[in-house]
Design a protein around this motif. Structure first.
Motif, PDB file in Angstrom:
ATOM      1  N   HIS A  77       0.844  -1.202   0.000  1.00 10.67           N
ATOM      2  CA  HIS A  77       0.000   0.000   0.000  1.00 10.67           C
ATOM      3  C   HIS A  77       0.879   1.252   0.000  1.00 10.67           C
ATOM      4  O   HIS A  77       0.817   2.070   0.916  1.00 10.67           O
ATOM      5  N   PRO A  78       1.712   1.413  -1.027  1.00  9.34           N
ATOM      6  CA  PRO A  78       2.625   2.559  -1.062  1.00  9.34           C
ATOM      7  C   PRO A  78       1.870   3.865  -1.296  1.00  9.34           C
ATOM      8  O   PRO A  78       0.741   3.876  -1.791  1.00  9.34           O
ATOM      9  N   GLY A  79       2.521   4.943  -0.918  1.00  9.47           N
ATOM     10  CA  GLY A  79       1.952   6.273  -1.111  1.00  9.47           C
ATOM     11  C   GLY A  79       3.063   7.286  -1.180  1.00  9.47           C
ATOM     12  O   GLY A  79       4.235   6.936  -1.376  1.00  9.47           O
ATOM     13  N   PRO A  80       2.744   8.557  -1.004  1.00  9.62           N
ATOM     14  CA  PRO A  80       3.772   9.603  -1.118  1.00  9.62           C
ATOM     15  C   PRO A  80       4.838   9.553  -0.037  1.00  9.62           C
ATOM     16  O   PRO A  80       5.957  10.039  -0.258  1.00  9.62           O
ATOM     17  N   ALA A  81       4.537   9.011   1.123  1.00  9.60           N
ATOM     18  CA  ALA A  81       5.531   8.936   2.194  1.00  9.60           C
ATOM     19  C   ALA A  81       6.537   7.829   1.895  1.00  9.60           C
ATOM     20  O   ALA A  81       6.145   6.669   1.727  1.00  9.60           O
ATOM     21  N   PRO A  82       7.832   8.155   1.850  1.00 11.51           N
ATOM     22  CA  PRO A  82       8.853   7.155   1.509  1.00 11.51           C
ATOM     23  C   PRO A  82       9.207   6.309   2.729  1.00 11.51           C
ATOM     24  O   PRO A  82      10.258   6.501   3.353  1.00 11.51           O
ATOM     25  N   LEU A  83       8.388   5.361   3.064  1.00 10.32           N
ATOM     26  CA  LEU A  83       8.551   4.606   4.303  1.00 10.32           C
ATOM     27  C   LEU A  83       9.894   3.895   4.385  1.00 10.32           C
ATOM     28  O   LEU A  83      10.545   3.902   5.430  1.00 10.32           O
ATOM     29  N   ILE A  84      10.310   3.276   3.281  1.00  8.49           N
ATOM     30  CA  ILE A  84      11.603   2.586   3.203  1.00  8.49           C
ATOM     31  C   ILE A  84      12.379   3.188   2.036  1.00  8.49           C
ATOM     32  O   ILE A  84      11.890   3.179   0.909  1.00  8.49           O
ATOM     33  N   PRO A  85      13.587   3.736   2.271  1.00  4.64           N
ATOM     34  CA  PRO A  85      14.353   4.326   1.161  1.00  4.64           C
ATOM     35  C   PRO A  85      14.596   3.321   0.046  1.00  4.64           C
ATOM     36  O   PRO A  85      14.804   2.127   0.296  1.00  4.64           O
TER      37      PRO A  85
END
Length: 217
Positions: A77-85
């Motif tokens: 569920h990816p989005g604009p926040a770069p959770l993992i570089p």
């Protein structure tokens, strides 16, 4: 089917799982685990080896442990926040710092809290002292790390780990004046909209903090 997150709004590890959901605007249903919602508690008891939350349910997929939940969200569920570089080496640093905040900030903070929960009138002083000493040692390590390094952009896995751990740890043992970078980071994190939402949603439960919640934040 909508995602479901099982936890409690005053729980630091629940915050850790909520922050990425809020940051990416991911639709989900929050399932409070409390005596008022026994069915949710039963689900968590069955889903987690030790019956702990948070637990994420995505259709037939169940993911527990806050770090694993964030890793799952980053993939599914990816989005604009770069959770993992995207850069593998930056991702290693991100995961390393996640462990630092969980094991060496969150854990000693919780040890002090547990000491007071176990005996509010006479908490185990050795446990309290060790928890506070461990926090001070980690604060100073983080201060030196921040002097020489930069954190990944918000909102990352580090953000999700650092925000709740520093929020509550500072209630247990204030970040000292010689750790100005770390204190500034805490203030920066609390100003982020996903973190501020967690702080505000948890306000009704502050009376339950066993050491007494300070009149700030």
């Amino acid at each position: 089917m909508m995602l479901e997150l099982y936890g409690h709004l005053f729980s630091s590890y629940t915050w850790k799982a909520l922050i990425p959901l809020y940051a990416n605007g991911t639709e989900f249903a929050f399932k409070e685990v409390s005596p008022d919602h026994p069915r949710n508690a039963v689900f968590v008891q069955r889903a987690h080896p030790s019956g702990k939350f948070p637990v994420l349910k995505d259709g037939d997929t169940v993911v527990f442990e806050a770090t694993a939940i964030i890793e799952y969200l980053a993939v599914r569920h990816p989005g604009p926040a770069p959770l993992i570089p995207a850069d593998p080496l930056e991702a290693v640093t991100t995961r390393m710092l996640d462990r630092v905040f969980d094991h060496y900030v969150m854990h000693p903070m919780q040890q002090v809290v547990f000491a007071h929960l176990s005996n509010s009138e006479n908490p185990d002083q050795a446990m309290v002292d060790k928890g506070r000493q461990d926090l001070l040692r980690t604060y100073r390590w983080l201060e030196k790390w921040l002097e020489a390094n930069s954190l990944p952009p918000h909102v990352s896995l580090v953000t999700c780990a650092a925000a709740p751990s520093l929020f509550y740890a500072d209630w247990v043992e204030r970040i000292p004046e010689d750790c100005s970078r770390l204190a500034a980071l805490r203030a920066e994190l609390l100003a982020l909209p996903p973190v501020a939402r967690c702080v505000d949603d948890a306000r009704p439960y502050r009376a339950f903090f066993p050491l007494g919640a300070p009149d700030r934040d």
